[in-house]
Design an enzyme around this catalytic site. Structure first.
Site, PDB file in Angstrom:
ATOM      1  N   GLU A  23      -1.154  -5.368   8.650  1.00  0.00           N
ATOM      2  CA  GLU A  23      -0.305  -4.762   9.678  1.00  0.00           C
ATOM      3  C   GLU A  23      -0.884  -4.996  11.066  1.00  0.00           C
ATOM      4  O   GLU A  23      -2.103  -4.940  11.249  1.00  0.00           O
ATOM      5  CB  GLU A  23      -0.188  -3.240   9.435  1.00  0.00           C
ATOM      6  CG  GLU A  23       0.540  -2.905   8.153  1.00  0.00           C
ATOM      7  CD  GLU A  23       0.738  -1.398   7.968  1.00  0.00           C
ATOM      8  OE1 GLU A  23       0.448  -0.610   8.890  1.00  0.00           O
ATOM      9  OE2 GLU A  23       1.183  -1.021   6.864  1.00  0.00           O
ATOM     10  N   ASP A  69       0.836  -1.207   0.000  1.00  0.00           N
ATOM     11  CA  ASP A  69       0.000   0.000   0.000  1.00  0.00           C
ATOM     12  C   ASP A  69       0.873   1.261   0.000  1.00  0.00           C
ATOM     13  O   ASP A  69       0.355   2.379  -0.083  1.00  0.00           O
ATOM     14  CB  ASP A  69      -1.023   0.000   1.150  1.00  0.00           C
ATOM     15  CG  ASP A  69      -0.382   0.001   2.528  1.00  0.00           C
ATOM     16  OD1 ASP A  69       0.854  -0.116   2.610  1.00  0.00           O
ATOM     17  OD2 ASP A  69      -1.126   0.122   3.523  1.00  0.00           O
ATOM     18  N   SER A  70       2.193   1.082   0.032  1.00  0.00           N
ATOM     19  CA  SER A  70       3.101   2.218  -0.192  1.00  0.00           C
ATOM     20  C   SER A  70       2.832   2.830  -1.565  1.00  0.00           C
ATOM     21  O   SER A  70       3.282   3.942  -1.842  1.00  0.00           O
ATOM     22  CB  SER A  70       4.565   1.773  -0.072  1.00  0.00           C
ATOM     23  OG  SER A  70       4.829   0.698  -0.950  1.00  0.00           O
ATOM     24  N   ASP A  81      -1.049  -6.154  -0.085  1.00  0.00           N
ATOM     25  CA  ASP A  81      -1.368  -5.479   1.173  1.00  0.00           C
ATOM     26  C   ASP A  81      -2.866  -5.252   1.323  1.00  0.00           C
ATOM     27  O   ASP A  81      -3.527  -4.805   0.375  1.00  0.00           O
ATOM     28  CB  ASP A  81      -0.698  -4.096   1.198  1.00  0.00           C
ATOM     29  CG  ASP A  81       0.533  -4.068   2.076  1.00  0.00           C
ATOM     30  OD1 ASP A  81       0.741  -5.005   2.868  1.00  0.00           O
ATOM     31  OD2 ASP A  81       1.302  -3.093   1.954  1.00  0.00           O
ATOM     32  N   GLU A 132       9.533  -4.159  10.201  1.00  0.00           N
ATOM     33  CA  GLU A 132       9.897  -2.855   9.619  1.00  0.00           C
ATOM     34  C   GLU A 132      10.307  -1.859  10.703  1.00  0.00           C
ATOM     35  O   GLU A 132       9.616  -1.725  11.732  1.00  0.00           O
ATOM     36  CB  GLU A 132       8.721  -2.270   8.822  1.00  0.00           C
ATOM     37  CG  GLU A 132       9.076  -0.877   8.260  1.00  0.00           C
ATOM     38  CD  GLU A 132       8.081  -0.305   7.262  1.00  0.00           C
ATOM     39  OE1 GLU A 132       7.096  -0.982   6.925  1.00  0.00           O
ATOM     40  OE2 GLU A 132       8.320   0.839   6.813  1.00  0.00           O
ATOM     41  N   LYS A 153      -1.134  -9.401   3.001  1.00  0.00           N
ATOM     42  CA  LYS A 153      -0.367  -8.935   4.169  1.00  0.00           C
ATOM     43  C   LYS A 153      -1.233  -7.950   4.946  1.00  0.00           C
ATOM     44  O   LYS A 153      -1.953  -7.146   4.336  1.00  0.00           O
ATOM     45  CB  LYS A 153       0.928  -8.242   3.710  1.00  0.00           C
ATOM     46  CG  LYS A 153       1.706  -7.599   4.883  1.00  0.00           C
ATOM     47  CD  LYS A 153       3.134  -7.258   4.515  1.00  0.00           C
ATOM     48  CE  LYS A 153       3.319  -5.946   3.776  1.00  0.00           C
ATOM     49  NZ  LYS A 153       2.846  -4.747   4.530  1.00  0.00           N
TER      50      LYS A 153
END
Ligand code: KIV
Length: 274
Positions: free
Chosen positions: A121, A50-51, A89, A188, A119
């Site tokens: 978070e 999602d960056s 993401d 991270e 993925k």
């Protein structure tokens, strides 16, 4: 480095095998078919991160990224790749409300893109969600430490793991996500000794992937545009492997100069009559 010869697309379980064999896991992000096609030959997994909100769309954070944006770019990455596992993401707001919400959206991602894993978070507080998804056939990669979707509660993009309390929390997060069935965990922005302790923890079955963490991780990932020198500002953990911004600028300047001077298009770039 030589290209890897592979006959079928890698799967989530292959990353756990890599960890057991002590073979490093190579990963990069990609958002487009063409860049995905280039990294496919060298990477075990390609992350549609999602960056992309910040890198492709110039957003201030990843928070405005939608599920639709992730699906669209993941479809492009799937078209561009044939051997790497593609991980997508889950964007902010698509999995936190309930385990059911997480499953419905994760299933949508896998159905509409053909990707092999998602993925999400978060640490221990998402262990139940990770278990719910994996029990229902969704391979999950966790992501702990500096989790960009929590930028507002973390008070900025802050490196994690300073102080004993923080270390204990991160170690517990990694164990909880691994025990819940995640096949891999991104570490991270975690101070090195803490990241090392997690990466070498024998109780963690999931393959650890570092970004601003430690060389002791089972693998490493970087944002492709960052390591190619396309991003304006990059964090300390990014090593520059290229300077594409300068190359692109040089090419664009040459094009502009030639159009201005009437040197482009030349005869060879136009169509003669039949
Ligand atoms: O969105 C992303 O690119 C990521 C990586 C930084 C791991 O989550």
């Amino acid at each position: 480095m030589s290209q890897v010869v592979q006959t079928r697309r890698l799967q989530a379980v292959d990353l756990i095998k890599r960890k057991a064999e002590g073979r490093k896991i190579i990963a990069l992000t990609a958002y487009h078919a063409h860049t995905a096609g280039i990294v496919d030959a060298y990477c075990d997994f390609v992350l549609v991160g999602d960056s992309l909100g910040m890198v492709m769309h110039g957003m201030e954070s990843t928070l405005p990224v939608t599920l639709e944006m992730m699906i669209l770019q993941a479809q492009a990455v799937m078209r561009g790749t044939s051997r790497a596992l593609v991980v997508v993401d889950m964007p902010f707001g698509s999995y936190e409300a309930s385990r059911e919400q997480a499953f419905l959206n994760a299933a949508r991602v896998l159905k509409e893109t053909g990707a092999g894993a998602i993925k999400l978070e978060g640490g221990a507080r998402f262990a139940e969600t990770v278990a719910f998804l994996t029990e229902r056939g969704v391979p999950v990669m966790g992501h702990i430490g500096l989790t960009p979707q929590s930028v507002n509660t973390m008070g900025g993009f802050k490196v994690q793991g300073h102080g004993a309390g923080d270390e204990d929390r991160l170690r517990a997060d990694a164990r909880a996500i691994s025990d819940a069935g995640a096949f891999s965990i991104v570490l991270e922005g975690i101070v090195e000794p803490v990241a090392r302790a997690i990466a070498t923890d024998p109780a963690i079955r999931a393959a650890t992937i570092g970004i601003g963490a430690t060389a002791a991780c089972d693998g490493q990932i970087l944002v492709l545009e960052d390591m190619l020198g396309l991003s304006d500002r990059v964090p300390r953990f990014v090593k520059s492997y290229g300077s594409l911004r300068a190359h692109i600028e040089e090419a664009v300047r040459a094009y502009a100069d030639e159009v201005q001077a009437g040197r482009f298009p030349a005869e060879g770039h136009t169509y003669p009559p039949r």
